[in-house]
Write a protein that holds these residues in place. Structure first.
Motif, mmCIF file in Angstrom:
data_model
loop_
_atom_site.group_PDB
_atom_site.id
_atom_site.type_symbol
_atom_site.label_atom_id
_atom_site.label_comp_id
_atom_site.label_asym_id
_atom_site.label_seq_id
_atom_site.Cartn_x
_atom_site.Cartn_y
_atom_site.Cartn_z
ATOM 1 N N GLU A 1 0.827 -1.215 0.000
ATOM 2 C CA GLU A 1 0.000 0.000 0.000
ATOM 3 C C GLU A 1 0.859 1.262 0.000
ATOM 4 O O GLU A 1 0.459 2.298 -0.546
ATOM 5 C CB GLU A 1 -0.931 0.005 1.207
ATOM 6 N N ARG A 2 2.044 1.182 0.604
ATOM 7 C CA ARG A 2 2.956 2.335 0.580
ATOM 8 C C ARG A 2 3.495 2.566 -0.836
ATOM 9 O O ARG A 2 3.598 3.706 -1.290
ATOM 10 C CB ARG A 2 4.116 2.115 1.549
ATOM 11 N N VAL A 3 3.844 1.483 -1.503
ATOM 12 C CA VAL A 3 4.334 1.606 -2.876
ATOM 13 C C VAL A 3 3.238 2.167 -3.774
ATOM 14 O O VAL A 3 3.478 3.066 -4.593
ATOM 15 C CB VAL A 3 4.831 0.239 -3.405
ATOM 16 N N LEU A 4 2.035 1.659 -3.614
ATOM 17 C CA LEU A 4 0.911 2.166 -4.409
ATOM 18 C C LEU A 4 0.680 3.647 -4.139
ATOM 19 O O LEU A 4 0.378 4.424 -5.063
ATOM 20 C CB LEU A 4 -0.353 1.366 -4.094
ATOM 21 N N SER B 1 0.212 9.202 0.517
ATOM 22 C CA SER B 1 -0.172 8.327 1.625
ATOM 23 C C SER B 1 -0.529 6.951 1.077
ATOM 24 O O SER B 1 -0.860 6.804 -0.107
ATOM 25 C CB SER B 1 -1.351 8.920 2.384
ATOM 26 N N PRO B 2 -0.475 5.911 1.904
ATOM 27 C CA PRO B 2 -0.794 4.553 1.437
ATOM 28 C C PRO B 2 -2.158 4.486 0.775
ATOM 29 O O PRO B 2 -3.124 5.096 1.247
ATOM 30 C CB PRO B 2 -0.728 3.717 2.716
ATOM 31 N N LEU C 1 -5.691 -0.638 -4.178
ATOM 32 C CA LEU C 1 -6.012 -0.681 -5.605
ATOM 33 C C LEU C 1 -7.457 -0.263 -5.851
ATOM 34 O O LEU C 1 -7.744 0.437 -6.825
ATOM 35 C CB LEU C 1 -5.767 -2.087 -6.156
ATOM 36 N N ASP C 2 -8.376 -0.674 -4.994
ATOM 37 C CA ASP C 2 -9.773 -0.290 -5.183
ATOM 38 C C ASP C 2 -9.930 1.225 -5.188
ATOM 39 O O ASP C 2 -10.661 1.794 -6.011
ATOM 40 C CB ASP C 2 -10.645 -0.897 -4.073
ATOM 41 N N ALA C 3 -9.234 1.882 -4.268
ATOM 42 C CA ALA C 3 -9.318 3.342 -4.202
ATOM 43 C C ALA C 3 -8.713 3.984 -5.444
ATOM 44 O O ALA C 3 -9.231 4.986 -5.961
ATOM 45 C CB ALA C 3 -8.606 3.847 -2.945
ATOM 46 N N ALA D 1 7.957 8.272 2.010
ATOM 47 C CA ALA D 1 6.745 7.614 1.523
ATOM 48 C C ALA D 1 6.772 6.116 1.747
ATOM 49 O O ALA D 1 5.739 5.494 2.005
ATOM 50 C CB ALA D 1 6.544 7.919 0.039
ATOM 51 N N LEU D 2 7.965 5.528 1.647
ATOM 52 C CA LEU D 2 8.067 4.073 1.760
ATOM 53 C C LEU D 2 8.433 3.615 3.163
ATOM 54 O O LEU D 2 8.534 2.400 3.421
ATOM 55 C CB LEU D 2 9.108 3.557 0.756
ATOM 56 N N GLY D 3 8.686 4.565 4.061
ATOM 57 C CA GLY D 3 9.020 4.193 5.429
ATOM 58 C C GLY D 3 10.390 3.561 5.538
ATOM 59 O O GLY D 3 10.627 2.718 6.429
ATOM 60 N N LEU D 4 11.317 3.967 4.684
ATOM 61 C CA LEU D 4 12.672 3.392 4.707
ATOM 62 C C LEU D 4 13.515 4.095 5.765
ATOM 63 O O LEU D 4 13.336 5.263 6.063
ATOM 64 C CB LEU D 4 13.321 3.536 3.323
#
Length: 315
Positions: free
Chosen positions: A264-267, A280-281, A284-286, A311-314
């Motif tokens: 969800e983070r990548v999306l 933000s996370p 796919l439906d959204a 964004a990715l929380g790295l």
């Protein structure tokens, strides 16, 4: 289901990166928003660089993000009969001819400078009018490629995102290769044959292929095949100005997965790059509900390191 048929057609020459997967996501969203079908085609004609492991990896990456496909994947390496049939059709119409020129010979003979097209300098037509005797003589020492006789005049089309585009293929590129001298179909021919055979109605891909489209339109016309609608999205670049798809490390989807990044983070990041979210996370439906061609950027995206990390929380 609508009549919409889209596709993602990666070359398995390395690990999937965020630039690659963004194109896959946008094509998938376009198809799902239209209640259409989404296909996967593996463009593995480059036998030296394409590896089976990369095919498995890219399918795993797509599934991890939730991107599915509606029909069994097609492999270009298994479709040479179709390409040969297309060449035979063009040959019967007098639209292709054998070419014995090397790249070095073309570069020396061409009057136009290098870099006018992705094929290099404009082909000057050296082999375009060889007699049967000359072809037979040259074939004794060299295996020919085959070139398509480019039609003179401007080829125009309207890209769904980039707007009107035109190119005089004969003036800019010249007669172009449709079958290499090693017997392998060129990208231009293979993509037309495959998209037509699969009934593809919409092609979404990177804008590095925008200038290829007029050549493909000439091939569609010559083969009597209907043309799809085109949408070319600007690429994603790193801060160093290089295409993100060519970079390593944290930009590889497998690397992100191994580091425990949630899909969800990548999306969410890909959505932000595509005008479909704030970073933000997202699910796919959204994103299917949010998808709009009008929202897509018309200029290249620059991926900043600090934005990626956040964004990715790295860490």
């Amino acid at each position: 289901m609508s009549d919409f048929r889209g596709r993602f057609a990666p070359s398995p020459t390395g690990r999937m990166h965020l630039g690659n997967i963004r194109s896959a996501l946008l094509g998938w969203l376009q198809a799902r928003a239209a209640q259409g079908r989404f296909l996967l085609r593996i463009e593995d004609l480059d036998r030296a660089r394409c590896k089976p492991q990369y095919v498995e990896d890219l399918m795993q990456d797509l599934r991890w993000l939730g991107l599915d496909w509606d029909e069994p994947p097609l492999f270009q390496s298994q479709r040479d009969d179709l390409y040969r049939d297309a060449i035979a059709t063009l040959e019967r119409e007098g639209l292709v001819y054998p070419c014995f020129c090397t790249r070095a010979e073309i570069a020396r003979a061409a009057s136009a400078p290098h870099g006018l097209s992705d094929e290099g300098p404009r082909y000057p037509g050296t082999c375009a009018h060889l007699t049967a005797a000359q072809v037979s003589e040259r074939a004794r020492t060299r295996v020919p490629a085959y070139r398509f006789r480019a039609r003179p005049g401007t080829v125009s089309f309207v890209d769904a995102l980039m707007g009107p585009y035109e190119q005089d293929v004969e003036a800019v590129v010249g007669d172009f290769v449709v079958r290499r001298n090693d017997g392998v179909a060129s990208y231009q021919l293979a993509v037309v044959v495959d998209d037509a055979a699969s009934g593809i109605t919409h092609v979404l891909r990177g804008d590095d292929l925008l200038s290829s489209t007029p050549r493909q339109l000439q091939l569609y016309a010559a083969l009597g095949r209907p043309t799809p609608a085109f949408l070319h999205v600007p690429l994603v670049f790193g801060e160093d100005g290089k295409r993100l798809a060519k970079r390593e490390g944290a930009f590889a989807l497998a690397e992100l997965r191994e580091r425990g990044v949630a899909p969800e983070r990548v999306l969410g990041l890909l959505a932000a790059w595509s005008g479909l979210g704030d970073g933000s996370p997202r699910t796919l439906d959204a994103l299917v509900k949010a998808f709009s061609v009008d929202a897509l950027p018309r200029v290249p995206v620059v991926a900043r390191e600090d934005v990626l990390v956040g964004a990715l929380g790295l860490r």
